[in-house]
Design a protein around this motif. Structure first.
Motif, PDB file in Angstrom:
ATOM      1  N   ILE A   1      -7.458  -4.740 -10.658  1.00 25.13           N
ATOM      2  CA  ILE A   1      -8.534  -3.795 -10.911  1.00 25.13           C
ATOM      3  C   ILE A   1      -7.988  -2.373 -11.010  1.00 25.13           C
ATOM      4  N   THR A   2      -6.891  -2.091 -10.293  1.00 22.75           N
ATOM      5  CA  THR A   2      -6.236  -0.789 -10.438  1.00 22.75           C
ATOM      6  C   THR A   2      -5.633  -0.660 -11.834  1.00 22.75           C
ATOM      7  N   TRP A   3      -4.964  -1.703 -12.304  1.00 24.77           N
ATOM      8  CA  TRP A   3      -4.320  -1.709 -13.630  1.00 24.77           C
ATOM      9  C   TRP A   3      -5.360  -1.492 -14.729  1.00 24.77           C
ATOM     10  N   VAL A   4      -6.480  -2.190 -14.627  1.00 26.93           N
ATOM     11  CA  VAL A   4      -7.526  -2.039 -15.639  1.00 26.93           C
ATOM     12  C   VAL A   4      -8.098  -0.625 -15.605  1.00 26.93           C
ATOM     13  N   ASN A   5      -8.388  -0.107 -14.401  1.00 26.76           N
ATOM     14  CA  ASN A   5      -8.966   1.233 -14.294  1.00 26.76           C
ATOM     15  C   ASN A   5      -8.026   2.311 -14.826  1.00 26.76           C
ATOM     16  N   GLN A   6      -6.719   2.064 -14.730  1.00 25.59           N
ATOM     17  CA  GLN A   6      -5.760   3.045 -15.250  1.00 25.59           C
ATOM     18  C   GLN A   6      -5.892   3.219 -16.759  1.00 25.59           C
ATOM     19  N   GLN A   7      -6.464   2.224 -17.438  1.00 21.10           N
ATOM     20  CA  GLN A   7      -6.583   2.290 -18.892  1.00 21.10           C
ATOM     21  C   GLN A   7      -7.908   2.911 -19.351  1.00 21.10           C
ATOM     22  N   ILE A   8      -8.856   3.125 -18.417  1.00 26.56           N
ATOM     23  CA  ILE A   8     -10.188   3.607 -18.796  1.00 26.56           C
ATOM     24  C   ILE A   8     -10.297   5.083 -18.419  1.00 26.56           C
TER      25      ILE A   8
ATOM     26  N   GLN B   1       0.815  -1.211   0.000  1.00 26.00           N
ATOM     27  CA  GLN B   1       0.000   0.000   0.000  1.00 26.00           C
ATOM     28  C   GLN B   1       0.851   1.265   0.000  1.00 26.00           C
ATOM     29  N   LYS B   2       1.885   1.317   0.835  1.00 25.54           N
ATOM     30  CA  LYS B   2       2.704   2.517   0.923  1.00 25.54           C
ATOM     31  C   LYS B   2       3.684   2.618  -0.250  1.00 25.54           C
ATOM     32  N   ARG B   3       4.135   1.476  -0.745  1.00 24.84           N
ATOM     33  CA  ARG B   3       5.148   1.495  -1.806  1.00 24.84           C
ATOM     34  C   ARG B   3       4.563   1.804  -3.179  1.00 24.84           C
ATOM     35  N   PHE B   4       3.299   1.442  -3.398  1.00 23.72           N
ATOM     36  CA  PHE B   4       2.765   1.509  -4.752  1.00 23.72           C
ATOM     37  C   PHE B   4       1.513   2.367  -4.875  1.00 23.72           C
ATOM     38  N   GLU B   5       1.343   3.332  -3.957  1.00 26.19           N
ATOM     39  CA  GLU B   5       0.169   4.200  -4.052  1.00 26.19           C
ATOM     40  C   GLU B   5       0.198   5.032  -5.335  1.00 26.19           C
TER      41      GLU B   5
ATOM     42  N   ARG C   1       4.827  -0.714 -13.431  1.00 28.16           N
ATOM     43  CA  ARG C   1       5.176  -1.288 -12.132  1.00 28.16           C
ATOM     44  C   ARG C   1       4.082  -2.242 -11.651  1.00 28.16           C
ATOM     45  N   VAL C   2       2.826  -1.858 -11.850  1.00 32.94           N
ATOM     46  CA  VAL C   2       1.724  -2.732 -11.462  1.00 32.94           C
ATOM     47  C   VAL C   2       1.747  -4.005 -12.305  1.00 32.94           C
ATOM     48  N   ALA C   3       2.029  -3.873 -13.604  1.00 31.93           N
ATOM     49  CA  ALA C   3       2.097  -5.045 -14.477  1.00 31.93           C
ATOM     50  C   ALA C   3       3.212  -6.000 -14.058  1.00 31.93           C
ATOM     51  N   LYS C   4       4.347  -5.465 -13.588  1.00 30.30           N
ATOM     52  CA  LYS C   4       5.437  -6.323 -13.102  1.00 30.30           C
ATOM     53  C   LYS C   4       4.981  -7.160 -11.910  1.00 30.30           C
TER      54      LYS C   4
ATOM     55  N   HIS D   1       6.874  -3.640 -23.869  1.00 28.05           N
ATOM     56  CA  HIS D   1       6.530  -2.398 -24.550  1.00 28.05           C
ATOM     57  C   HIS D   1       6.102  -1.301 -23.578  1.00 28.05           C
ATOM     58  N   GLY D   2       6.354  -1.497 -22.297  1.00 27.73           N
ATOM     59  CA  GLY D   2       5.998  -0.482 -21.318  1.00 27.73           C
ATOM     60  C   GLY D   2       4.516  -0.212 -21.242  1.00 27.73           C
ATOM     61  N   GLY D   3       3.705  -1.264 -21.475  1.00 27.90           N
ATOM     62  CA  GLY D   3       2.257  -1.103 -21.417  1.00 27.90           C
ATOM     63  C   GLY D   3       1.650  -0.592 -22.706  1.00 27.90           C
ATOM     64  N   ARG D   4       2.437  -0.538 -23.792  1.00 25.60           N
ATOM     65  CA  ARG D   4       1.914  -0.089 -25.081  1.00 25.60           C
ATOM     66  C   ARG D   4       2.033  -1.207 -26.096  1.00 25.60           C
ATOM     67  N   GLU D   5       1.247  -1.089 -27.164  1.00 29.68           N
ATOM     68  CA  GLU D   5       1.305  -2.031 -28.265  1.00 29.68           C
ATOM     69  C   GLU D   5       1.473  -1.228 -29.555  1.00 29.68           C
ATOM     70  N   PRO D   6       2.720  -0.945 -29.940  1.00 30.78           N
ATOM     71  CA  PRO D   6       2.955  -0.053 -31.078  1.00 30.78           C
ATOM     72  C   PRO D   6       2.272  -0.520 -32.360  1.00 30.78           C
ATOM     73  N   GLU D   7       2.298  -1.843 -32.643  1.00 33.27           N
ATOM     74  CA  GLU D   7       1.711  -2.337 -33.871  1.00 33.27           C
ATOM     75  C   GLU D   7       0.221  -2.041 -33.939  1.00 33.27           C
ATOM     76  N   LEU D   8      -0.480  -2.258 -32.815  1.00 30.48           N
ATOM     77  CA  LEU D   8      -1.918  -2.027 -32.786  1.00 30.48           C
ATOM     78  C   LEU D   8      -2.240  -0.538 -32.796  1.00 30.48           C
TER      79      LEU D   8
END
Length: 416
Positions: A333-340, A276-280, A286-289, A401-408
């Motif tokens: 759920i945090t990772w998914v919400n970051q994309q919306i 909680q304190k390290r990844f707020e 980082r979340v994907a790792k 890809h650092g959370g990106r998909e260049p081809e798409l």
């Protein structure tokens, strides 16, 4: 009656709705109703098939008419299903009620997370999810102690009690749950009910197609769902019929399963506190790792559980699975919400990830049940564990890809 602050209501729901009723139900189905491995898996298949058909439509309801309404409807439905499972004995009735539970659950799925995200803001919701997970551990432990104590007297009564508590919580939310972040379309812009629902669904579908990482997340959810089905439906049967439980104290099976769950929750509680304190303010990479790491632990633990014949090692493997899952959920759920970034389709997009999970479970579940029936429960569990390998590959691609998909991303977004 004054409504509660959103975070207070959220933490209260995490505390009160986290009772692990599945544990006592699983013992009830195996020990009292004597369901076969195939019947146990078919229960999950019926549920996930219903989730597949209902997840996006009910998510659209939440985005069109309100997350609070959708959540209350869902809780009333799932509580009723739990209660009725404790009152019937015929396998086909139980399978049917499990399907109804899946339908009702889809009203909660997506709506719950979208509601709190909009109430506190996407930038602040990560810590709220992590803190909420700690409340859920406390509620799970207290609820589990109560259910196991009741279950040592009557497993059926424990199942019925779990459903009754959910119904009571749904009624309380009618009076206490706020909703200030949701904005329904202005009256002048509204169409008929069916047109509104179709408009929301179409907007969400275009949004996902234009977001490459969301497409990858949906792919991960398919394989995660396929892998989880055998473990979720067969782990108790594997202990009771193949591996056995330690003879220390000659405790009933429900006590052993309850103790395993409590230990996993305690580890999860402290692990979430450390995170909680390290990844707020953790970013997508980082979340994907973290998700990649815990998915690898999940796959290894499931495979060990499938292959070992030692009750002690089997318990250790189950703890590994449960702890990994407990820690992964708020991160996921945090990772998914970051994309919306578009709040108007948040519940629908979250429901799409739930639908992807249901596709994996419903499509692969019967196959794993047949394998377990024909070649033994351990074989079905082992195949289920190996299904996590493609998910690990997708996580690795996202990290590369650092959370990106260049081809798409070079493809043109669909026209609005």
């Amino acid at each position: 009656m004054r409504r509660l602050p959103a975070t207070t209501a959220f933490y209260g729901m995490e505390l009160l709705l986290s009772m692990p009723t599945f544990i006592v139900v699983a013992v009830y189905l195996v020990r009292d109703l004597h369901l076969s491995p195939l019947q146990l898996v078919l229960m999950g298949t019926a549920m996930e098939a219903t989730v597949f058909l209902s997840e996006v439509p009910t998510g659209v309801v939440a985005d069109t008419y309100g997350r609070r309404l959708s959540l209350i409807i869902g809780l009333l439905g799932t509580g009723t299903a739990w209660l009725l499972v404790g009152l019937v004995s015929a396998p086909w009735l139980v399978i049917g009620l499990w399907a109804f539970w899946g339908f009702a659950h889809t009203f909660q799925s997506g709506a719950y997370e979208a509601w709190i995200t909009d109430e506190v803001g996407v930038d602040r919701v990560g810590p709220v999810f992590l803190r909420g997970a700690r409340f859920s551990y406390v509620g799970s432990i207290l609820g589990l102690v109560a259910l196991v104590a009741l279950g040592t007297q009557s497993i059926r009564a424990a199942v019925i009690a779990g459903g009754a508590i959910e119904i009571a919580c749904a009624i309380a939310l009618i009076f206490l749950m706020p909703e200030t972040g949701f904005r329904r379309r202005p009256v002048a812009e509204r169409k008929g009910p069916l047109q509104e629902l179709r408009m929301t669904a179409a907007t969400a579908a275009r949004y996902v197609r234009a977001a490459p990482l969301l497409l990858m997340i949906i792919g991960i959810a398919v394989f995660a769902g396929a892998s989880s089905e055998a473990f979720d439906r067969l782990k108790e049967a594997h202990f009771l019929r193949d591996v056995g439980l330690p003879s220390i104290g000659h405790f009933p099976a429900v006590v052993w399963f309850g103790a395993i769950a409590v230990v996993a929750m305690l580890f999860g509680f402290f692990a979430i506190g450390a995170l909680q304190k390290r990844f707020e303010r953790a970013g997508t990479g980082r979340v994907a790792k973290l998700l990649f790491t815990f998915t690898a632990l999940l796959a290894g633990s499931q495979l060990l559980f499938a292959l070992t014949g030692s009750p002690v090692l089997a318990i250790g493997a189950v703890l590994g699975v449960l702890i990994a899952r407990e820690v992964m959920w708020p991160l996921w759920i945090t990772w998914v919400n970051q994309q919306i970034t578009d709040s108007s389709v948040r519940a629908t997009v979250l429901s799409m990830t739930g639908q992807a999970d249901a596709i994996g479970e419903a499509a692969v579940g019967p196959v794993l049940g047949v394998i377990a029936n024909a070649y033994g429960i351990s074989s079905g569990l082992a195949v289920g564990a190996l299904l996590l390998l493609p998910a690990l590959g997708l996580y690795a691609r996202a990290l590369r890809h650092g959370g990106r998909e260049p081809e798409l991303q070079e493809l043109a977004a669909p026209a609005a």
